[in-house]
Write a protein that holds these residues in place. Structure first.
Motif, short mmCIF file in Angstrom:
data_model
loop_
_atom_site.label_atom_id
_atom_site.label_comp_id
_atom_site.label_asym_id
_atom_site.label_seq_id
_atom_site.Cartn_x
_atom_site.Cartn_y
_atom_site.Cartn_z
N LEU A 8 0.88 -1.28 -0.10
CA LEU A 8 -0.06 0.14 0.02
C LEU A 8 0.79 1.20 -0.09
CD1 LEU A 8 -2.78 0.93 0.24
CD2 LEU A 8 -2.62 0.96 2.68
N ILE A 10 1.20 4.77 0.77
CA ILE A 10 0.56 5.84 1.60
C ILE A 10 1.59 6.79 1.31
CG2 ILE A 10 -0.20 6.66 3.65
CD1 ILE A 10 -2.20 4.71 2.83
N GLU A 11 0.99 8.15 0.88
CA GLU A 11 2.01 9.22 0.85
C GLU A 11 1.31 10.35 1.37
OE1 GLU A 11 3.09 9.89 -3.38
OE2 GLU A 11 4.36 8.03 -3.28
N VAL A 12 2.16 11.38 2.14
CA VAL A 12 1.36 12.61 2.71
C VAL A 12 2.09 13.88 2.07
CG1 VAL A 12 0.66 11.49 4.70
CG2 VAL A 12 2.93 12.48 4.60
N GLN A 23 -5.01 13.46 6.35
CA GLN A 23 -4.45 12.71 4.98
C GLN A 23 -4.26 11.35 5.01
OE1 GLN A 23 -1.30 14.96 3.01
NE2 GLN A 23 -1.29 16.66 4.53
N ILE A 24 -3.55 10.63 6.14
CA ILE A 24 -3.75 9.25 6.35
C ILE A 24 -5.18 8.73 6.30
CG2 ILE A 24 -3.21 7.45 7.51
CD1 ILE A 24 -0.92 9.28 8.79
N ARG A 27 -6.28 8.67 2.73
CA ARG A 27 -5.89 7.71 1.89
C ARG A 27 -6.26 6.41 2.02
NH1 ARG A 27 -4.35 12.29 1.01
NH2 ARG A 27 -2.30 13.17 0.46
N PHE A 28 -6.51 6.14 3.26
CA PHE A 28 -6.84 4.78 3.68
C PHE A 28 -8.63 4.44 3.17
CE2 PHE A 28 -3.63 3.97 6.46
CZ PHE A 28 -3.54 2.58 6.22
N ALA A 31 -8.37 4.10 -0.47
CA ALA A 31 -7.74 2.74 -0.93
C ALA A 31 -8.70 1.66 -0.52
CB ALA A 31 -6.62 2.30 -0.20
N LEU A 49 4.26 2.10 9.66
CA LEU A 49 3.69 3.24 8.98
C LEU A 49 4.22 4.47 9.21
CD1 LEU A 49 1.85 3.96 6.45
CD2 LEU A 49 -0.15 4.20 8.14
N LEU A 53 6.20 6.89 6.93
CA LEU A 53 6.11 8.36 6.53
C LEU A 53 6.91 9.29 7.18
CD1 LEU A 53 1.98 7.91 6.91
CD2 LEU A 53 3.37 7.97 4.61
#
Length: 510
Positions: A8, A10-12, A23-24, A27-28, A31, A49, A53
């Motif tokens: 997965l 995940i970018e911020v 933001q997290i 993203r979830f 997804a 995680l 990040l």
């Protein structure tokens, strides 16, 4: 064999104003909606995680807590954190389905003046508020245990007086002129920013309309979007003052039962599948206190999207949540722009402001703007400008944070005091948020307690509790729960809580 979590990405973006934990969360959600994460999948561990990040572990933990509260994730102790296996199908549909047809296509709502037809149930029988045995007095001198009243003793009056005085002395012509019917532009901008950061509501200042209170908000919405004899789902039990106004306006109210998950969307569809509006309090149901479940939220949004209906979200005191973080608004899940978001400063600051606001869908901005002008409904610019300063200078955010902590303490004062005073005669279940709650009387040897009479005696004793039964459409039926609705924000200490509880106990048997 342990199944590793799916890959997965995940970018911020640290350049965004949106906090990293939000933001997290986003993203979830994306997804899961796109199918990259499926029900039962294990998600990355907190520490892993956070390392990925390059952020604090607490930031990721906060995001996971919010997603668990919303129903997206489940924490299973040492086994890890997983995507909830009970997500409704509507959450799992591909985000590609969202499209743009709702943003630029149908504009089915009719522009009309306030409806004038009588209120009725789906079966055609009138459903008008019955004459109450007590007066619902929400104005005048504040009384102990008054529902919906914030802590007036804790409001930063010196700061507020300074801001108002500064604006009054400034000599600005805008303060002296007729107010903008849509609201003071800087305040609309601050509201839009605040909602984006704290409630997950993405909107432009042009979509924000400042009103003179919740009733004025409902009037603006109905005059803009409703037609005569439109049907509206209304929570049963539901907010008294809204029910009274809507009944007078001519909207045909359809009482829809509320259970532990909030408004029963399936039952609403059975009662009146043709309703064009639904008025809900998803973050803190009024008066019972439940939070609308994720499955119900998605079902309600799907109901609105299918036939271009409107959902009016009353988010009246969602800033105050004591178990977990404040939940994002229903509007934050609205991909088809069918939710009209309503907020107020009465619960966060003080009700004497008479300032509330609505966030309307883009397709309705022009129509609502024309109606606002025709109503000449602008609120005093002086107070709007002072609130804008209060928000811009950081006082608003600090005040909300302080009040959340204070109310978390005060809600724990009144509950044990009531339990000690009433014993088994009263059932007390504190909700996870808000500044008021409902308690229920246990049925006595002579049958159900007459909560209307109890509340009337309490008013004579100087208290401002309300009977629970009058919040129901059929309040005098034997099966209707009997109890009291009360506020706790102004209970200063344990001694006062005990005195109020004992006074209330003397009102039970006359």
């Amino acid at each position: 064999m342990t199944v590793p979590p799916p890959a997965l990405a995940i970018e911020v973006d640290r350049q965004q104003a949106l906090p990293i934990y939000l933001q997290i969360c986003e993203r979830f959600r994306t997804a899961i909606a796109a199918g990259h994460l499926r029900p039962g999948d294990r998600v990355p561990a907190l520490r892993g995680l956070a390392t990925q990040l390059n952020t604090a572990r607490g930031t990721v933990e906060l995001a996971y807590t919010i997603l668990v509260d919303e129903g997206y994730l489940q924490m299973r102790g040492a086994a890890g954190t997983f995507v909830s296996p009970s997500l409704p199908p509507s959450v799992l549909r591909s985000s590609q389905r969202q499209g743009l047809e709702e943003a630029h296509g149908r504009t089915d709502s009719k522009e009309a003046s306030a409806p004038k037809t009588p209120d009725a149930s789906p079966g055609g029988e009138p459903w008008a508020p019955r004459q109450l045995a007590i007066t619902v007095a929400m104005s005048g001198e504040p009384r102990p245990l008054q529902p919906g009243l914030p802590a007036l003793d804790a409001f930063p009056r010196k700061v507020w007086n300074r801001l108002v005085s500064h604006r009054a002395r400034s000599g600005e012509r805008a303060v002296l002129a007729y107010p903008d019917p849509a609201g003071y532009r800087p305040l609309r901008e601050h509201i839009a920013t605040y909602l984006g950061l704290s409630r997950g509501v993405t909107c432009l200042p042009e979509q924000v309309f400042v009103t003179g209170g919740y009733r004025a908000t409902l009037e603006l919405v109905l005059r803009s979007l409703a037609s005569p004899s439109d049907h509206m789902w209304f929570e049963d039990p539901g907010y008294l003052l809204a029910r009274s106004f809507l009944s007078e306006s001519g909207v045909q109210l359809v009482p829809v039962p509320v259970d532990s998950e909030g408004i029963d969307v399936e039952r609403g569809t059975q009662l009146d599948p043709q309703a064009r509006f639904a008025l809900v309090t998803p973050s803190h149901q009024s008066p019972l206190g439940q939070t609308l479940s994720l499955a119900r939220r998605m079902a309600l949004l799907e109901w609105a999207e299918k036939a271009s209906r409107w959902i009016i979200e009353d988010d009246y005191d969602s800033e105050f949540r004591y178990v977990g973080r404040p939940l994002p608004a229903l509007k934050s899940l609205d991909r088809h722009d069918r939710v009209i978001y309503c907020g107020t400063f009465s619960k966060v600051m003080f009700p004497g402001l008479r300032l509330a606001y609505a966030v309307v869908p883009q397709r309705a901005v022009e129509r609502v703007g024309r109606v606002a002008c025709s109503m000449n409904a602008g609120s005093p610019t002086l107070l709007q400008a002072a609130v804008a300063d209060f928000m811009e200078q950081g006082h608003f955010a600090r005040h909300v944070k302080r009040m959340r902590a204070l109310y978390g303490q005060r809600r724990l004062l009144i509950a044990p005091a009531l339990e000690q005073a009433f014993g088994e005669r009263l059932i007390v279940n504190l909700p996870p948020g808000g500044i008021q709650f409902a308690v229920q009387f246990a049925e006595g040897p002579d049958g159900p307690v007459d909560d209307v009479a109890v509340a009337a005696r309490a008013r004579e004793a100087g208290l401002a509790v309300l009977p629970l039964s009058i919040w129901y459409a059929n309040g005098r039926m034997r099966c209707t729960p009997r109890g009291l609705v009360m506020g706790f924000a102004n209970v200063a200490d344990a001694g006062e809580a005990g005195r109020l509880a004992r006074t209330l106990r003397t009102c039970l048997n006359g």
